[in-house]
Design a protein around this motif. Structure first.
Motif, PDB file in Angstrom:
ATOM      1  N   ASN A  95      11.726  -4.651   6.926  1.00 25.31           N
ATOM      2  CA  ASN A  95      11.954  -4.293   8.358  1.00 25.31           C
ATOM      3  C   ASN A  95      11.701  -2.690   8.518  1.00 25.31           C
ATOM      4  OD1 ASN A  95      13.188  -6.644   9.728  1.00 25.31           O
ATOM      5  ND2 ASN A  95      14.997  -6.426   8.255  1.00 25.31           N
ATOM      6  N   LEU A  96      11.864  -2.082   7.653  1.00 23.43           N
ATOM      7  CA  LEU A  96      11.725  -0.442   7.910  1.00 23.43           C
ATOM      8  C   LEU A  96      10.126  -0.457   8.045  1.00 23.43           C
ATOM      9  CD1 LEU A  96      13.852   1.152   4.904  1.00 23.43           C
ATOM     10  CD2 LEU A  96      13.978   1.617   7.623  1.00 23.43           C
ATOM     11  N   VAL A  97       9.449  -0.892   7.078  1.00 25.17           N
ATOM     12  CA  VAL A  97       7.883  -0.817   7.203  1.00 25.17           C
ATOM     13  C   VAL A  97       7.448  -1.298   8.452  1.00 25.17           C
ATOM     14  CG1 VAL A  97       5.689  -1.209   6.013  1.00 25.17           C
ATOM     15  CG2 VAL A  97       7.627  -0.705   4.519  1.00 25.17           C
ATOM     16  N   SER A 147       2.348  -3.036  11.031  1.00 26.16           N
ATOM     17  CA  SER A 147       2.578  -4.257  11.061  1.00 26.16           C
ATOM     18  C   SER A 147       1.999  -5.257   9.618  1.00 26.16           C
ATOM     19  CB  SER A 147       1.779  -5.073  12.146  1.00 26.16           C
ATOM     20  OG  SER A 147       0.411  -4.641  11.972  1.00 26.16           O
ATOM     21  N   HIS A 148       1.675  -3.947   8.878  1.00 26.37           N
ATOM     22  CA  HIS A 148       1.294  -4.522   7.702  1.00 26.37           C
ATOM     23  C   HIS A 148       2.194  -4.325   6.526  1.00 26.37           C
ATOM     24  CE1 HIS A 148      -2.642  -5.093   9.120  1.00 26.37           C
ATOM     25  NE2 HIS A 148      -2.904  -3.995   9.493  1.00 26.37           N
ATOM     26  N   LEU A 195       1.939  -4.881   2.105  1.00 28.62           N
ATOM     27  CA  LEU A 195       1.277  -3.997   1.185  1.00 28.62           C
ATOM     28  C   LEU A 195       2.237  -3.040   0.715  1.00 28.62           C
ATOM     29  CD1 LEU A 195      -1.117  -2.899  -0.224  1.00 28.62           C
ATOM     30  CD2 LEU A 195      -1.600  -1.075   1.399  1.00 28.62           C
ATOM     31  N   PRO A 196       3.130  -2.224   1.419  1.00 30.39           N
ATOM     32  CA  PRO A 196       4.048  -1.381   0.589  1.00 30.39           C
ATOM     33  C   PRO A 196       5.096  -2.354  -0.084  1.00 30.39           C
ATOM     34  CG  PRO A 196       3.822  -0.838   2.971  1.00 30.39           C
ATOM     35  CD  PRO A 196       3.032  -2.254   2.775  1.00 30.39           C
ATOM     36  N   VAL A 197       5.353  -3.435   0.470  1.00 28.88           N
ATOM     37  CA  VAL A 197       6.538  -4.213  -0.275  1.00 28.88           C
ATOM     38  C   VAL A 197       5.877  -4.557  -1.594  1.00 28.88           C
ATOM     39  CG1 VAL A 197       7.963  -6.456  -0.070  1.00 28.88           C
ATOM     40  CG2 VAL A 197       7.837  -5.004   1.858  1.00 28.88           C
TER      41      VAL A 197
END
Ligand SMILES: Nc1ncnc2c1ncn2[C@@H]1O[C@H](COP(=O)(O)OP(=O)(O)OP(=O)(O)O)[C@@H](O)[C@H]1O
Ligand SMILES: [Mg+2]
Lengths: 255, 315
Positions: B277-279, B284-285, B288-290
């Motif tokens: 949710n934060l990212v 919208s991608h 990748l961070p997750v």
């Protein structure tokens, strides 16, 4: 069971069992009987065939010839799981415990799993009989004071003692131990020998050991193997007095 | 200190979980996330039962979750069952599908087990996809209407987000309490034996394969219940519920939080959804961070966030 079978003092007997690995004959026709409630030691120098014989007795290997009789029944060639189901328990070569559980839980789990498995709702601690039986077994192997320790943190010697408690928890009719003191310090070895001596006459024990001195004080009968054959069989005193045994063990590294 | 505290806490884990669920919606920056944490948390807890407790890596849990969702949705839509009956059917469907998949897949081990569960779950996906007359095919199951639910004579407004949260939270808390009991039962002890030392368990007379199948069925019941709750919550069942991406997600949540621990999977679901949710606020991608956080976790916290915390002891 036919009447009179129970009077047979031998719980286990081998009749001329042999084992070959390819062309190499590791065991040549061993005949021996093991009596109920006794501690029998199998000794012999390195490579004598002790472990091979042990593996035949525990069902881990099938003999190349001869017969194995357990309580009068021919069990030659049965699968190892059947040996276990008949009540022949063996110590694992490598220490095999539940390392993340407490010492008490290790034994209690084995006891309880024999009888109650499919209860999803009661507390596992709601069966005081297993808690008490586990405590008694731990007391017996000298781990009474270590019950709450995580098993993986025990010293090597204590883990081997725990294993014996777990083997006893499965209520075996015959207990097979292959060099239970391997890798132990002299003090641990001493404690283990006292423990094993205390298992009879409640249990029937067959102990494999290559250090002759260790078993002479506790075994009632000794079977000496050499080059895959029976060199001698008898009481410790008879074995000590046997010239051939002395010759084989002379110059051997004795501890 | 922390470890001692956590050990004490473990004794009252179901109660603690309930307290946590009580305050959760007021702690989260996005209230809508709270319900998803409940549902995915329960799903991850169900998955943990096989991965964390009997050591089976399943890549087919979407079929159990999705099966539960479809069963609940169909029960409301076509059978006209009351909401609790529909949920119960979701639970049973999850357990039933798990029974079939478990019986077939436990013939194999390791990576083959993962592959068989994945393949069987894909079969379930295509079954739902093809049977569009019943399931709505690629459009998913639509038209579920659930505005009011009665709870022991209480008429609750299921449209109100907070009421809905607490209804679902109550069911999830009850499920966690049931799980806590199962883990503490003799069967829980047998599962521990299998996880800790399979050879020793076998030597103690435990039928290891039967234990695995049973654990899989239990896992299916929890996953199916989670799926059923999602059907109530979303009022639709998208076909994506059965997608293998869903199976992958639950693996990640469980590992992130800590496999084999009681609270871990729930914490994993919370962290996963929060991150997502934060990212999503900035890009919208979110994958990748997750994904990066997940990899960092696997590398540096191999026991997962909760698993590491519970083991931590001052030097
Ligand atoms: N699987 C096998 N294949 C081939 N030869 C084997 C095998 N197992 C044992 N042997 C041989 O059989 C003989 C007896 O081995 P065994 O392990 O029974 O001896 P041991 O009396 O237990 O010796 P130790 O005191 O070293 O444990 C040895 O010469 C050994 O090399
Ligand atoms: Mg040997």
């Amino acid at each position: 069971m036919a009447p009179g079978v129970n009077e047979d003092p031998a719980i286990l007997r081998t009749e001329a069992v042999s084992k070959s690995f390819g062309r190499f004959k590791a065991l040549a026709g061993i005949s021996c009987e093991f009596h109920r409630g006794r501690l029998t030691a199998i000794i012999g120098p390195n490579g004598a065939g002790k472990s091979t014989y042990f593996n035949l007795l525990s069902g881990a290997l099938a003999p190349s010839g001869g017969r194995i009789l357990f309580e009068g029944r021919d069990i030659t060639g049965l699968a190892q799981a059947r040996f276990a189901a008949l009540g022949i328990a063996k110590s694992f070569q490598i220490t095999s415990i539940f390392p993340e559980l407490t010492v008490h839980e290790n034994v209690r789990a084995v006891l309880q799993a024999r009888e109650i498995r499919l209860n999803f709702w009661r507390s596992r601690n709601a069966y005081p009989q297993f808690v008490a039986a586990a405590a008694a077994l731990l007391e017996r192997v000298g781990l009474g004071g270590r019950a709450r320790v995580i098993a993986g943190r025990l010293a090597h010697g204590e883990q081997r003692a725990l294993e014996i408690a777990m083997a006893l928890a499965s209520r075996p009719r015959l207990l097979l131990l292959d060099e239970p003191t391997a890798g132990m310090s002299p003090e641990e070895t001493q404690a283990m020998m006292i423990l094993i001596a205390g298992l009879v006459p409640a249990h029937t024990v067959i102990l494999v050991e290559h250090k002759m001195k260790l078993v002479m004080g506790i075994a009632e009968r000794v079977l000496v193997l050499h080059h895959g054959e029976v060199l001698a069989i008898g009481t410790p005193d008879e074995i000590r007095a046997n010239d051939e045994v002395r010759r084989v063990y002379l110059g051997q590294r004795e501890h | 200190m922390i470890a001692v505290f956590l050990t004490r806490a473990a004794r009252h884990r179901a109660l603690l979980a309930a307290l946590f669920l009580l305050v959760l919606p007021f702690l989260l920056p996005f209230r809508a996330t709270a319900v998803n944490v409940l549902i995915d948390g329960l799903f991850a807890v169900g998955f943990n039962l096989v991965y964390g407790y009997v050591g089976l890596l399943s890549f087919g849990h979407a079929a159990l979750f999705g099966g539960g969702a479809y069963a609940t949705g169909l029960a409301l839509l076509r059978l006209g069952l009351p909401w609790y009956g529909a949920l119960a059917l979701g639970l049973v469907a999850g357990a039933g599908i798990a029974g079939v998949i478990g019986l077939l897949a436990t013939r194999t081990r390791g990576i083959y087990f993962a592959m068989v569960t994945l393949a069987l779950a894909e079969c379930v996906y295509y079954l739902a996809y093809q049977a569009s007359g019943v399931t709505g095919g690629e459009n998913g199951l639509r038209g579920i209407v659930l505005t009011k639910i009665d709870l022991f004579g209480l008429d609750l407004d299921f449209v109100d987000p907070l009421t809905r949260y607490f209804v679902i939270a109550t069911i999830v808390a009850l499920a966690l309490a049931a799980l806590s009991r199962i883990l503490a039962s003799p069967f829980g002890a047998v599962m521990e034996m299998v996880r800790e030392n399979e050879a020793r368990a076998r030597a103690s007379g435990v039928d290891v394969r039967a234990v695995r199948v049973l654990a899989f069925v239990l896992s299916g019941a929890f996953s199916g219940l989670a799926g059923g709750l999602q059907a109530l919550h979303l009022a639709i069942v998208p076909i994506e519920t059965l997608d293998y991406g869903n199976s992958g997600m639950v693996v990640m949540m469980c590992l992130l939080g800590g496999a084999g621990t009681f609270f871990g999977p729930f914490i994993g679901a919370l962290v996963f959804l929060l991150l997502q949710n934060l990212v999503a606020l900035v890009s919208s991608h979110w994958q990748l961070p997750v994904g990066v956080v997940f990899m960092a976790c696997v590398l540096f916290l191999p026991r997962g966030i909760w698993g590491q915390l519970a083991r931590w002891r001052p030097a």
